[in-house]
Scaffold this motif. Structure first.
Motif, PDB file in Angstrom:
ATOM      1  N   ILE A  98       4.752  30.194 -66.933  1.00 50.35           N
ATOM      2  CA  ILE A  98       3.866  30.733 -65.903  1.00 50.35           C
ATOM      3  C   ILE A  98       3.179  29.560 -65.215  1.00 50.35           C
ATOM      4  N   LYS A  99       3.123  29.596 -63.901  1.00 53.06           N
ATOM      5  CA  LYS A  99       2.516  28.501 -63.150  1.00 53.06           C
ATOM      6  C   LYS A  99       1.035  28.370 -63.490  1.00 53.06           C
ATOM      7  N   ALA A 100       0.569  27.115 -63.522  1.00 50.75           N
ATOM      8  CA  ALA A 100      -0.814  26.829 -63.894  1.00 50.75           C
ATOM      9  C   ALA A 100      -1.805  27.523 -62.972  1.00 50.75           C
ATOM     10  N   GLU A 101      -1.493  27.565 -61.671  1.00 55.01           N
ATOM     11  CA  GLU A 101      -2.419  28.191 -60.721  1.00 55.01           C
ATOM     12  C   GLU A 101      -2.528  29.701 -60.953  1.00 55.01           C
ATOM     13  N   GLU A 102      -1.447  30.323 -61.398  1.00 55.80           N
ATOM     14  CA  GLU A 102      -1.489  31.753 -61.696  1.00 55.80           C
ATOM     15  C   GLU A 102      -2.357  32.019 -62.923  1.00 55.80           C
ATOM     16  N   LEU A 103      -2.210  31.177 -63.951  1.00 58.46           N
ATOM     17  CA  LEU A 103      -3.035  31.314 -65.139  1.00 58.46           C
ATOM     18  C   LEU A 103      -4.506  31.113 -64.810  1.00 58.46           C
ATOM     19  N   GLU A 104      -4.772  30.105 -63.985  1.00 60.61           N
ATOM     20  CA  GLU A 104      -6.158  29.809 -63.612  1.00 60.61           C
ATOM     21  C   GLU A 104      -6.768  30.960 -62.827  1.00 60.61           C
ATOM     22  N   GLU A 105      -5.986  31.539 -61.927  1.00 64.19           N
ATOM     23  CA  GLU A 105      -6.483  32.650 -61.117  1.00 64.19           C
ATOM     24  C   GLU A 105      -6.882  33.835 -61.989  1.00 64.19           C
ATOM     25  N   ASN A 106      -6.119  34.070 -63.059  1.00 60.15           N
ATOM     26  CA  ASN A 106      -6.389  35.206 -63.944  1.00 60.15           C
ATOM     27  C   ASN A 106      -7.320  34.853 -65.098  1.00 60.15           C
ATOM     28  N   GLY A 107      -7.724  33.577 -65.176  1.00 61.99           N
ATOM     29  CA  GLY A 107      -8.603  33.154 -66.265  1.00 61.99           C
ATOM     30  C   GLY A 107      -7.937  33.234 -67.621  1.00 61.99           C
ATOM     31  N   GLU A 108      -6.643  32.916 -67.684  1.00 63.40           N
ATOM     32  CA  GLU A 108      -5.873  33.046 -68.912  1.00 63.40           C
ATOM     33  C   GLU A 108      -5.254  31.708 -69.319  1.00 63.40           C
ATOM     34  N   ALA A 109      -4.811  31.647 -70.554  1.00 64.31           N
ATOM     35  CA  ALA A 109      -4.000  30.544 -71.042  1.00 64.31           C
ATOM     36  C   ALA A 109      -2.600  31.087 -71.314  1.00 64.31           C
ATOM     37  N   GLU A 110      -1.642  30.192 -71.476  1.00 63.99           N
ATOM     38  CA  GLU A 110      -0.284  30.639 -71.772  1.00 63.99           C
ATOM     39  C   GLU A 110      -0.140  30.897 -73.266  1.00 63.99           C
ATOM     40  N   ALA A 111       0.513  31.993 -73.607  1.00 60.06           N
ATOM     41  CA  ALA A 111       0.703  32.360 -75.006  1.00 60.06           C
ATOM     42  C   ALA A 111       1.531  31.302 -75.727  1.00 60.06           C
ATOM     43  N   ILE A 112       1.177  31.058 -76.995  1.00 59.48           N
ATOM     44  CA  ILE A 112       1.847  30.045 -77.798  1.00 59.48           C
ATOM     45  C   ILE A 112       2.650  30.729 -78.898  1.00 59.48           C
ATOM     46  N   PRO A 113       3.959  30.415 -79.001  1.00 60.01           N
ATOM     47  CA  PRO A 113       4.769  31.040 -80.057  1.00 60.01           C
ATOM     48  C   PRO A 113       4.252  30.648 -81.440  1.00 60.01           C
ATOM     49  N   GLY A 114       4.248  31.624 -82.348  1.00 56.32           N
ATOM     50  CA  GLY A 114       3.743  31.381 -83.685  1.00 56.32           C
ATOM     51  C   GLY A 114       2.239  31.512 -83.797  1.00 56.32           C
ATOM     52  N   VAL A 115       1.548  31.551 -82.647  1.00 57.92           N
ATOM     53  CA  VAL A 115       0.093  31.700 -82.610  1.00 57.92           C
ATOM     54  C   VAL A 115      -0.288  33.057 -82.036  1.00 57.92           C
ATOM     55  N   HIS A 116       0.289  33.354 -80.863  1.00 60.69           N
ATOM     56  CA  HIS A 116      -0.026  34.614 -80.181  1.00 60.69           C
ATOM     57  C   HIS A 116       1.114  35.634 -80.262  1.00 60.69           C
ATOM     58  N   PHE A 117       2.290  35.183 -80.647  1.00 62.09           N
ATOM     59  CA  PHE A 117       3.415  36.103 -80.815  1.00 62.09           C
ATOM     60  C   PHE A 117       4.434  35.486 -81.764  1.00 62.09           C
ATOM     61  N   VAL A 118       5.205  36.352 -82.414  1.00 65.92           N
ATOM     62  CA  VAL A 118       6.258  35.893 -83.306  1.00 65.92           C
ATOM     63  C   VAL A 118       7.381  35.303 -82.456  1.00 65.92           C
ATOM     64  N   PRO A 119       7.835  34.085 -82.766  1.00 63.86           N
ATOM     65  CA  PRO A 119       8.904  33.462 -81.956  1.00 63.86           C
ATOM     66  C   PRO A 119      10.117  34.376 -81.836  1.00 63.86           C
ATOM     67  N   PHE A 120      10.765  34.311 -80.683  1.00 62.65           N
ATOM     68  CA  PHE A 120      11.866  35.230 -80.406  1.00 62.65           C
ATOM     69  C   PHE A 120      13.124  34.928 -81.214  1.00 62.65           C
ATOM     70  N   ASP A 121      13.192  33.739 -81.823  1.00 58.49           N
ATOM     71  CA  ASP A 121      14.355  33.421 -82.654  1.00 58.49           C
ATOM     72  C   ASP A 121      14.132  33.782 -84.123  1.00 58.49           C
ATOM     73  N   ASP A 122      13.040  34.504 -84.411  1.00 57.71           N
ATOM     74  CA  ASP A 122      12.774  34.952 -85.777  1.00 57.71           C
ATOM     75  C   ASP A 122      13.913  35.878 -86.235  1.00 57.71           C
ATOM     76  N   PRO A 123      14.548  35.580 -87.373  1.00 57.67           N
ATOM     77  CA  PRO A 123      15.718  36.360 -87.814  1.00 57.67           C
ATOM     78  C   PRO A 123      15.424  37.850 -87.987  1.00 57.67           C
ATOM     79  N   THR A 124      14.254  38.168 -88.551  1.00 57.55           N
ATOM     80  CA  THR A 124      13.912  39.581 -88.747  1.00 57.55           C
ATOM     81  C   THR A 124      13.777  40.302 -87.413  1.00 57.55           C
ATOM     82  N   LEU A 125      13.188  39.622 -86.436  1.00 57.15           N
ATOM     83  CA  LEU A 125      13.019  40.214 -85.112  1.00 57.15           C
ATOM     84  C   LEU A 125      14.372  40.456 -84.452  1.00 57.15           C
ATOM     85  N   LEU A 126      15.286  39.510 -84.609  1.00 63.23           N
ATOM     86  CA  LEU A 126      16.603  39.632 -83.969  1.00 63.23           C
ATOM     87  C   LEU A 126      17.392  40.814 -84.518  1.00 63.23           C
TER      88      LEU A 126
END
Length: 276
Positions: A98-126
């Motif tokens: 996500i572009k930095a200016e879009e994040l700034e406009e919404n007052g958000e940070a970018e989600a971090i895998p393993g912190v805010h969501f389970v990584p998409f290559d997690d075997p159980t998730l797949l």
């Protein structure tokens, strides 16, 4: 979401004068490529099913279930283009920047895998992310995590499809989806779907909290959809009821020498819709 509707209408109008020809000129696929899109629109009914952005609140979801959630699963519906298959086909998602200016406009940070969501290559998730044999649609899971950092700042997770040798990303207008994740109350996706800022009440976190407090209802997507598709006079009643409760609350505050209830920016809290 307007671009989805405009695109579909344009295709429809182009084909209408030559409907029979369009049907006769369709040819079988000449290769085995397959693509994936998020199912934003029901192409048969032209119904808008979801928007490009969705909003998830751990506080609101926890309130609706009556438990203190530390993780939760969001399911997004996807659909295929290309040949059907006689076996299950794995769907792989990946994070899109996500572009930095879009994040700034919404007052958000970018989600971090393993912190805010389970990584998409997690075997159980797949093992749960696949299109069943003979199917063209499925729902794929995204597991969100309630990290303490969400108490300070919301994050945004933009997802798209990974070219895994089975599926490729589909149309650009349909192959990304953004989830806005918060630990606090946040505007439900259905609020925008039904244009409630204009048809009911302009959203704020303060108003959301008061509605939950005064009705005992979760005011989540399911409840909002139920109200929006019900009796419109009941919505008018609710707006009047909320304003009366607010007037009573402000009178009590003023009787105690306090100011009326205000939004964080200093504006008075009002149960009023926005003007078109």
């Amino acid at each position: 979401m307007k671009r989805h509707i405009i695109l579909k209408l344009s295709m429809a109008f182009l084909c209408m004068p030559f409907l029979t020809a369009c049907e006769k000129e369709l040819k079988p696929y000449s290769d085995n490529d397959a693509w994936l899109n998020f199912r934003y629109i029901d192409w048969d009914t032209r119904e808008e099913l979801m928007q490009d952005d969705s909003y998830y609140s751990f506080a609101m979801r926890s309130a609706s279930l009556g438990i203190d959630l530390q993780q939760d699963t969001v399911w997004l519906e996807v659909e295929t283009m290309g040949f059907l298959s006689d076996h299950d086909r794995t769907v792989e998602l990946q994070q899109d920047t996500i572009k930095a200016e879009e994040l700034e406009e919404n007052g958000e940070a970018e989600a971090i895998p393993g912190v805010h969501f389970v990584p998409f290559d997690d075997p159980t998730l797949l093992t749960q992310s696949y299109v069943p044999a003979g199917a063209t649609r499925t729902k794929v899971p995204i597991i969100l995590l309630r990290d303490p950092s969400l108490d300070e700042k919301n994050v945004a997770l933009r997802v798209t499809f990974k070219d895994n040798g089975i599926f490729k990303p589909g149309y650009p207008a349909y192959n990304t989806h953004t989830i806005h994740i918060s630990s606090r109350l946040t505007k439900p996706s259905q609020w925008d779907m039904y244009y409630w800022d204009y048809n009911f009440v302009k959203y704020s976190e303060t108003i959301h909290e008061l509605m939950i407090q005064w009705t005992g209802e979760p005011w989540d997507d399911d409840y909002i959809k139920q109200l929006a598709e019900g009796d419109p006079t009941y919505l008018s009643y609710l707006r009047s009821y909320f304003q009366e409760k607010l007037d009573e609350l402000n009178a009590e505050r003023q009787a105690q020498g306090e100011d009326i209830l205000r939004e964080p920016n200093g504006d008075p809290v009002k149960f009023e819709p926005m003007s078109f």
